[in-house]
Design a protein around this motif. Sequence first.
Motif, PDB file in Angstrom:
ATOM      1  N   GLY A 226       0.169  -2.033   0.734  1.00 24.15           N
ATOM      2  CA  GLY A 226       1.263  -1.431   1.876  1.00 24.15           C
ATOM      3  C   GLY A 226       2.145  -0.573   2.046  1.00 24.15           C
ATOM      4  N   GLY A 227       2.443  -0.432   0.723  1.00 25.22           N
ATOM      5  CA  GLY A 227       3.534   1.085   0.241  1.00 25.22           C
ATOM      6  C   GLY A 227       2.750   2.205  -0.686  1.00 25.22           C
ATOM      7  N   HIS A 228       1.382   2.112  -0.506  1.00 24.52           N
ATOM      8  CA  HIS A 228       0.782   2.866  -1.239  1.00 24.52           C
ATOM      9  C   HIS A 228      -0.317   3.590   0.188  1.00 24.52           C
ATOM     10  CE1 HIS A 228       0.457   0.890  -4.958  1.00 24.52           C
ATOM     11  NE2 HIS A 228       1.976   0.935  -4.698  1.00 24.52           N
ATOM     12  N   VAL A 229      -0.205   4.095   1.467  1.00 20.45           N
ATOM     13  CA  VAL A 229      -0.335   4.591   1.906  1.00 20.45           C
ATOM     14  C   VAL A 229       0.075   6.030   2.086  1.00 20.45           C
ATOM     15  CG1 VAL A 229      -1.010   4.994   4.533  1.00 20.45           C
ATOM     16  CG2 VAL A 229      -0.877   2.929   3.445  1.00 20.45           C
ATOM     17  N   VAL A 230      -0.834   7.358   1.382  1.00 20.79           N
ATOM     18  CA  VAL A 230      -0.424   8.533   1.223  1.00 20.79           C
ATOM     19  C   VAL A 230       0.319   9.033   2.702  1.00 20.79           C
ATOM     20  CG1 VAL A 230      -0.340  10.722   0.339  1.00 20.79           C
ATOM     21  CG2 VAL A 230      -0.931   8.450  -0.923  1.00 20.79           C
ATOM     22  N   GLY A 231       1.365   9.560   3.212  1.00 14.12           N
ATOM     23  CA  GLY A 231       1.551  10.492   3.979  1.00 14.12           C
ATOM     24  C   GLY A 231       1.600  10.318   5.091  1.00 14.12           C
ATOM     25  N   GLY A 232       1.855   8.253   5.280  1.00 16.79           N
ATOM     26  CA  GLY A 232       1.983   6.679   6.858  1.00 16.79           C
ATOM     27  C   GLY A 232       0.343   6.917   7.298  1.00 16.79           C
ATOM     28  N   GLU A 233       0.918   5.728   7.798  1.00 16.69           N
ATOM     29  CA  GLU A 233      -0.242   5.264   8.218  1.00 16.69           C
ATOM     30  C   GLU A 233      -0.943   5.834   9.323  1.00 16.69           C
ATOM     31  OE1 GLU A 233      -1.463   1.214  10.876  1.00 16.69           O
ATOM     32  OE2 GLU A 233      -1.084   0.712   8.936  1.00 16.69           O
ATOM     33  N   GLY A 234      -2.293   6.530  10.186  1.00 23.99           N
ATOM     34  CA  GLY A 234      -2.807   7.432  10.407  1.00 23.99           C
ATOM     35  C   GLY A 234      -2.741   8.812  10.702  1.00 23.99           C
ATOM     36  N   ASN A 235      -2.299   8.878   9.162  1.00 27.82           N
ATOM     37  CA  ASN A 235      -2.363  10.569   8.746  1.00 27.82           C
ATOM     38  C   ASN A 235      -3.009  10.901   8.092  1.00 27.82           C
ATOM     39  OD1 ASN A 235       0.823  11.480  11.006  1.00 27.82           O
ATOM     40  ND2 ASN A 235       1.652  10.526   9.360  1.00 27.82           N
ATOM     41  N   GLY A 236      -4.144   9.662   8.308  1.00 26.82           N
ATOM     42  CA  GLY A 236      -4.785  10.070   6.492  1.00 26.82           C
ATOM     43  C   GLY A 236      -5.440  11.822   7.414  1.00 26.82           C
ATOM     44  N   TRP A 237      -6.136  11.777   8.482  1.00 24.68           N
ATOM     45  CA  TRP A 237      -6.514  13.572   8.625  1.00 24.68           C
ATOM     46  C   TRP A 237      -5.886  14.528   7.634  1.00 24.68           C
ATOM     47  CZ3 TRP A 237     -12.324  14.255   9.019  1.00 24.68           C
ATOM     48  CH2 TRP A 237     -12.090  15.591   9.048  1.00 24.68           C
ATOM     49  N   THR A 238      -4.830  14.595   8.458  1.00 19.98           N
ATOM     50  CA  THR A 238      -4.474  15.710   7.845  1.00 19.98           C
ATOM     51  C   THR A 238      -4.058  15.600   6.188  1.00 19.98           C
ATOM     52  OG1 THR A 238      -2.560  15.844   9.399  1.00 19.98           O
ATOM     53  CG2 THR A 238      -1.768  16.709   7.709  1.00 19.98           C
ATOM     54  N   VAL A 239      -4.272  14.338   5.481  1.00 18.25           N
ATOM     55  CA  VAL A 239      -3.263  14.587   4.454  1.00 18.25           C
ATOM     56  C   VAL A 239      -5.165  14.921   3.374  1.00 18.25           C
ATOM     57  CG1 VAL A 239      -3.022  12.560   2.265  1.00 18.25           C
ATOM     58  CG2 VAL A 239      -1.581  12.726   4.729  1.00 18.25           C
ATOM     59  N   ALA A 240      -6.079  14.351   3.529  1.00 22.02           N
ATOM     60  CA  ALA A 240      -7.355  14.164   3.481  1.00 22.02           C
ATOM     61  C   ALA A 240      -7.688  16.236   3.196  1.00 22.02           C
ATOM     62  CB  ALA A 240      -8.260  13.707   4.014  1.00 22.02           C
ATOM     63  N   MET A 241      -7.150  16.824   4.723  1.00 25.94           N
ATOM     64  CA  MET A 241      -7.681  18.054   4.995  1.00 25.94           C
ATOM     65  C   MET A 241      -6.582  18.893   4.151  1.00 25.94           C
ATOM     66  SD  MET A 241     -10.102  18.363   6.444  1.00 25.94           S
ATOM     67  CE  MET A 241     -11.073  17.249   5.879  1.00 25.94           C
ATOM     68  N   GLY A 242      -5.506  18.775   3.589  1.00 25.29           N
ATOM     69  CA  GLY A 242      -4.959  19.314   2.423  1.00 25.29           C
ATOM     70  C   GLY A 242      -5.275  19.412   1.331  1.00 25.29           C
ATOM     71  N   LEU A 243      -5.464  17.676   1.211  1.00 25.39           N
ATOM     72  CA  LEU A 243      -6.674  17.536  -0.683  1.00 25.39           C
ATOM     73  C   LEU A 243      -7.749  18.402  -0.747  1.00 25.39           C
ATOM     74  CD1 LEU A 243      -6.799  13.799  -2.571  1.00 25.39           C
ATOM     75  CD2 LEU A 243      -8.889  15.956  -1.791  1.00 25.39           C
ATOM     76  N   LEU A 244      -7.998  18.397   0.136  1.00 21.57           N
ATOM     77  CA  LEU A 244      -9.376  19.451   0.599  1.00 21.57           C
ATOM     78  C   LEU A 244      -8.692  20.740  -0.339  1.00 21.57           C
ATOM     79  CD1 LEU A 244     -11.981  17.954   2.615  1.00 21.57           C
ATOM     80  CD2 LEU A 244     -12.109  17.487   0.097  1.00 21.57           C
ATOM     81  N   ASP A 245      -8.017  21.296   0.174  1.00 23.53           N
ATOM     82  CA  ASP A 245      -7.280  22.671   0.110  1.00 23.53           C
ATOM     83  C   ASP A 245      -7.436  22.495  -1.204  1.00 23.53           C
ATOM     84  OD1 ASP A 245      -7.877  23.677   2.730  1.00 23.53           O
ATOM     85  OD2 ASP A 245      -5.972  22.952   3.434  1.00 23.53           O
ATOM     86  N   ASP A 246      -6.430  22.140  -1.876  1.00 24.95           N
ATOM     87  CA  ASP A 246      -6.586  21.776  -3.338  1.00 24.95           C
ATOM     88  C   ASP A 246      -7.522  21.801  -4.518  1.00 24.95           C
ATOM     89  OD1 ASP A 246      -3.330  21.852  -2.934  1.00 24.95           O
ATOM     90  OD2 ASP A 246      -3.578  20.057  -2.853  1.00 24.95           O
ATOM     91  N   GLU A 247      -8.407  20.939  -3.502  1.00 22.58           N
ATOM     92  CA  GLU A 247      -9.913  21.415  -4.300  1.00 22.58           C
ATOM     93  C   GLU A 247     -10.559  22.102  -4.463  1.00 22.58           C
ATOM     94  OE1 GLU A 247     -13.782  18.037  -4.402  1.00 22.58           O
ATOM     95  OE2 GLU A 247     -12.722  18.185  -3.282  1.00 22.58           O
ATOM     96  N   ARG A 248     -10.629  22.814  -3.687  1.00 20.91           N
ATOM     97  CA  ARG A 248     -11.013  24.516  -3.576  1.00 20.91           C
ATOM     98  C   ARG A 248     -10.275  25.849  -3.563  1.00 20.91           C
ATOM     99  NH1 ARG A 248     -13.340  22.938   2.273  1.00 20.91           N
ATOM    100  NH2 ARG A 248     -14.918  20.662   1.993  1.00 20.91           N
ATOM    101  N   GLY A 249      -9.640  25.638  -4.019  1.00 24.17           N
ATOM    102  CA  GLY A 249      -8.284  26.407  -3.982  1.00 24.17           C
ATOM    103  C   GLY A 249      -7.509  26.923  -5.547  1.00 24.17           C
ATOM    104  N   VAL A 250      -6.872  27.738  -5.716  1.00 21.81           N
ATOM    105  CA  VAL A 250      -6.390  28.125  -7.000  1.00 21.81           C
ATOM    106  C   VAL A 250      -7.065  27.197  -8.300  1.00 21.81           C
ATOM    107  CG1 VAL A 250      -4.190  28.333  -9.332  1.00 21.81           C
ATOM    108  CG2 VAL A 250      -4.368  29.423  -5.595  1.00 21.81           C
ATOM    109  N   ALA A 251      -6.995  26.024  -8.232  1.00 26.16           N
ATOM    110  CA  ALA A 251      -7.628  24.584  -9.021  1.00 26.16           C
ATOM    111  C   ALA A 251      -8.791  24.912  -9.642  1.00 26.16           C
ATOM    112  CB  ALA A 251      -7.894  23.572  -7.902  1.00 26.16           C
TER     113      ALA A 251
END
Length: 389
Positions: A226-251
């Motif tokens: 239960g403590g391994h939800v990143v960004g809190g329950e229900g906020n997954g879309w925002t977190v997922a889109m932030g992750l994709l920005d990292d995948e496609r950006g300066v990396a």
Amino acid sequence: MNSSADDAGFRAEARAWLAARLTDAHRAAGGGPGREHEGLAVRREWERELGRGGWIGLGWPEARWGNRSVGPARQMVWAEEYARARAPGRVGHIGENLLAPTVIRYGTREQRERFLPPVARGDELWCQGYSEPDAGSDLAALRTTAVRDGTGYRITGQKVWTSLAREADWCFVLARTGAGSRRHRRLSLLLVPMDQPGRIEVRPIRQMTGTSEFNEVFFDGAIADGGHVVGGEGNGWTVAMGLLDDERGVATLAQQIGFETELREVVRTAVATGAADDPVIRERLVRQWAGLRALRWHALAGPAPADSSVTKLLWGNWHRTLGELAMAVRGAAATAGPGEWRAETPYELSSDQRMFLFSRADTIYGGSDEIQRTVIAERVLGLPKEPKG
């Protein structure tokens, strides 16, 4: 102090470290797109060696988890020296470049302290649980669910095209949490241990290259804390889109070093075969060179509206075109493999043939071209949104 002198000193340090620790066995281990099946045991130990040297997590904003933190210029220096030394393909890049920046940005202090040090040491490998059979580019159509069960969650569903799932220790999974979850609403990003026999099954997917670096992953009541939800329950879309920005950006700067190596090999082949004497081929080679420079400038320019979509369009199409050019400069010889064909063993491919076949997927995985153009049309140009069925 003179920053260029500092960068030169950093380059010398990186070059000396690689020279002292890289062996012929490391270089022979291979790896990289289309070759993730090669030398996994050697490459996993190499990941730990990188961790001991502090070379994992250079792009993280702080140096407090066993990593060293440097800016984009030195990240590029490291990538250049890594490619020059012919070091093996990384097996920890998903944890380093996707999971870690996401936990740093959206995670709790406890999550950062639990998950970042093992990534920095090269001890824990990660895979990404996003795409599903009916939710590829349209990620909001996913069906995997995570239901509260006491202090944790039980996850049920299927993910597909999961790179390195057989080797990974953990998977970050986008799932539906809560009744009435639909499209972007009530999604959560959960960190799930992969060692759950009977609850998680991984099935390899054989590709055109004859290899199986992608996988299907089936979750049958898999457990997440239960403590391994990143960004809190229900906020997954925002977190997922932030992750994709990292995948496609300066990396992608490090990725471009690999592209440059591939382009150099194509040019050498064109000269050796005489294809470079053809003015059409010469023009295509120059266009590839110029396109690669544009990719670098774009990555270094900093974020802009829908920048991740623009970046994905640029590098995906550039690399697919390079694969086509690699076949063109070889002519008819491109249709024959480097070894004798035998029905009982997988067929052999040269490096440029493997690149050609694998790069056909570059404009599909990680968000198809069609989806990226839709994002740009709606968010940058202000065009009417496509109707949703």
